[in-house]
Design an enzyme around this catalytic site. Sequence first.
Site, PDB file in Angstrom:
ATOM      1  N   LEU A  16      -7.993 -28.087  51.197  1.00 12.45           N
ATOM      2  CA  LEU A  16      -7.897 -26.636  50.984  1.00 12.45           C
ATOM      3  C   LEU A  16      -7.821 -25.860  52.291  1.00 12.45           C
ATOM      4  CD1 LEU A  16     -10.381 -25.987  48.023  1.00 12.45           C
ATOM      5  CD2 LEU A  16      -7.887 -25.795  47.992  1.00 12.45           C
ATOM      6  N   ARG A  17      -8.120 -26.555  53.417  1.00 12.43           N
ATOM      7  CA  ARG A  17      -8.116 -25.876  54.733  1.00 12.43           C
ATOM      8  C   ARG A  17      -9.090 -24.699  54.734  1.00 12.43           C
ATOM      9  NH1 ARG A  17      -5.637 -30.505  56.027  1.00 12.43           N
ATOM     10  NH2 ARG A  17      -3.370 -30.484  55.742  1.00 12.43           N
ATOM     11  N   ASN A  41     -11.887 -32.428  56.496  1.00 12.15           N
ATOM     12  CA  ASN A  41     -11.279 -32.566  57.832  1.00 12.15           C
ATOM     13  C   ASN A  41     -10.778 -31.236  58.382  1.00 12.15           C
ATOM     14  OD1 ASN A  41      -9.140 -32.555  55.943  1.00 12.15           O
ATOM     15  ND2 ASN A  41      -7.806 -33.775  57.269  1.00 12.15           N
ATOM     16  N   LYS A  99     -16.828 -38.756  53.297  1.00 10.48           N
ATOM     17  CA  LYS A  99     -15.502 -39.248  53.649  1.00 10.48           C
ATOM     18  C   LYS A  99     -15.533 -40.018  54.959  1.00 10.48           C
ATOM     19  CE  LYS A  99     -11.022 -39.677  53.420  1.00 10.48           C
ATOM     20  NZ  LYS A  99      -9.909 -38.758  53.258  1.00 10.48           N
ATOM     21  N   HIS A 174      -5.902 -42.338  48.240  1.00  6.63           N
ATOM     22  CA  HIS A 174      -4.429 -42.334  48.327  1.00  6.63           C
ATOM     23  C   HIS A 174      -3.850 -43.714  48.638  1.00  6.63           C
ATOM     24  CE1 HIS A 174      -5.695 -41.837  52.448  1.00  6.63           C
ATOM     25  NE2 HIS A 174      -5.804 -40.537  52.396  1.00  6.63           N
ATOM     26  N   LEU A 219       0.378 -39.369  55.392  1.00  7.81           N
ATOM     27  CA  LEU A 219      -0.378 -40.591  55.670  1.00  7.81           C
ATOM     28  C   LEU A 219      -1.320 -40.898  54.514  1.00  7.81           C
ATOM     29  CD1 LEU A 219      -1.110 -40.063  59.449  1.00  7.81           C
ATOM     30  CD2 LEU A 219       0.376 -41.792  58.429  1.00  7.81           C
ATOM     31  N   HIS A 251       0.585 -27.887  55.389  1.00  3.80           N
ATOM     32  CA  HIS A 251       0.767 -27.560  56.806  1.00  3.80           C
ATOM     33  C   HIS A 251       1.849 -26.500  56.846  1.00  3.80           C
ATOM     34  CE1 HIS A 251      -1.499 -30.930  58.581  1.00  3.80           C
ATOM     35  NE2 HIS A 251      -1.053 -31.649  57.580  1.00  3.80           N
ATOM     36  N   ALA A 263       1.414 -34.708  59.382  1.00  3.75           N
ATOM     37  CA  ALA A 263       1.502 -35.514  58.161  1.00  3.75           C
ATOM     38  C   ALA A 263       0.895 -34.757  56.991  1.00  3.75           C
ATOM     39  CB  ALA A 263       0.751 -36.830  58.359  1.00  3.75           C
TER      40      ALA A 263
HETATM   41  C1  NCD Z   1      -3.911 -35.129  55.472  1.00  4.33           C
HETATM   42  C2  NCD Z   1      -4.078 -33.789  56.154  1.00  4.33           C
HETATM   43  O1  NCD Z   1      -3.083 -33.169  56.500  1.00  4.33           O
HETATM   44  O2  NCD Z   1      -5.223 -33.336  56.335  1.00  4.33           O
HETATM   45  N1  NCD Z   1      -2.581 -35.600  55.729  1.00  4.33           N
HETATM   46  C3  NCD Z   1      -1.900 -36.524  55.019  1.00  4.33           C
HETATM   47  O3  NCD Z   1      -0.800 -36.905  55.426  1.00  4.33           O
HETATM   48  N2  NCD Z   1      -2.380 -37.009  53.906  1.00  4.33           N
HETATM   49  C4  NCD Z   1      -4.956 -36.074  55.944  1.00  4.33           C
HETATM   50  C5  NCD Z   1      -5.105 -37.296  55.094  1.00  4.33           C
HETATM   51  O4  NCD Z   1      -5.531 -37.237  53.952  1.00  4.33           O
HETATM   52  O5  NCD Z   1      -4.787 -38.385  55.608  1.00  4.33           O
HETATM   53 ZN    ZN Z   2      -6.042 -36.356  52.407  1.00  6.23          ZN
END
Ligand code: NCD
Ligand code: ZN
Length: 345
Positions: A16-17, A41, A99, A174, A219, A251, A263
């Site tokens: 959700l940032r 993160n 996590k 994932h 990723l 992003h 990513a």
């Molecule tokens: C995720 C992110 O942008 O925070 N990016 C992704 O490619 N999935 C980080 C993650 O879950 O690996």
């Molecule tokens: Zn993720």
Amino acid sequence: MDRLTLRRPDDWHLHLRDDAMMRAVLPETTRNFARAIVMPNLVPPVVTARDAAEYRDRILAAKPTGSKFRPLMTLYLTEETDVRDLRAAADIGLITAVKLYPAGATTNSASGVRDFSKVRRVLENMAQIGLPLLVHGEVTDPEIDIFDREATFITRVLDPIRRDIPGLRVVMEHVTTRDAVDYVREGGADIAATITTHHLVINRNHILAGGIRPHYYCLPVAKREEHRHALVKAATSGDASFFLGTDSAPHLDTAKLQPCGCAGCFTATNTLSILAEVFEAAGALDRLEAFASLNGPAFYRLPPNEDRIVMEKGAPVAYPSSIATEEGPVTVFDPGMPLHWRVAE
Ligand code: NCD
Ligand code: ZN
């Protein structure tokens, strides 16, 4: 079949940032999802109980009025994580999981774990109280080919940890390979996996063949078609070990479209329509509810949602190609196929 009623789904892996980005993307999830496991993160990451409480409050403040959406908070495991702080956060229900990012594995993972012996005591405590560990399952060894990093993580890191700490409950996040699907399927009641929407749709050709497509780069990176096929089989099988975690990871386009782009695929907006299409093509529409609404809560030992959503099939649904934020657009994942199912109510 052109109408489908299912318990309201949850998203068991979501980014959700914060701030402007969060305000823009949160409604895309709260529209249809009841709960989401919120990834920690941020920069800096959500490490302490206090960080998690403050982040939760910012999410609740940003959520659309009238929405009953419930964020399920997680802590970002570091080598300095304080066991007492973590246990207290779990005791009061502030956090739902922890996590684990191997340091350097993905976006904002620099504070992750390098030396697994340093988190052993934390993991033992988590096993005692049944608090799930959510793993980003990729090794970071530069010697290992990026397409092999998930499979190598299982043998080098994940399986040794699970043998060392029996009873530790793990969600492999994932998953992108048949190796991971097999490992989880045969791994017993203490392990499960999330599968993203986009990994059910794209393989590595989508990223690289006929031109490079940054919006398909995430990723773990999408693998060969045979792996995508294994993911579809797992997701549509009804097996309770597999459930939806979109990993919707917004992003700004300006951050994706770079010589070294970020990513992440942003799928919150059209996830349910895509899933219905994928499940229908697999002849498994009747198992979509297990994947999106039942298996996740069962693993997390939470009740499934009581209310229902209704999906209807009709003419292709037009989704916006991007979501506007105060800082610029975020491209919505393009599944490359018409989507006939929409959430009607
Ligand atoms: C995720 C992110 O942008 O925070 N990016 C992704 O490619 N999935 C980080 C993650 O879950 O690996
Ligand atoms: Zn993720």
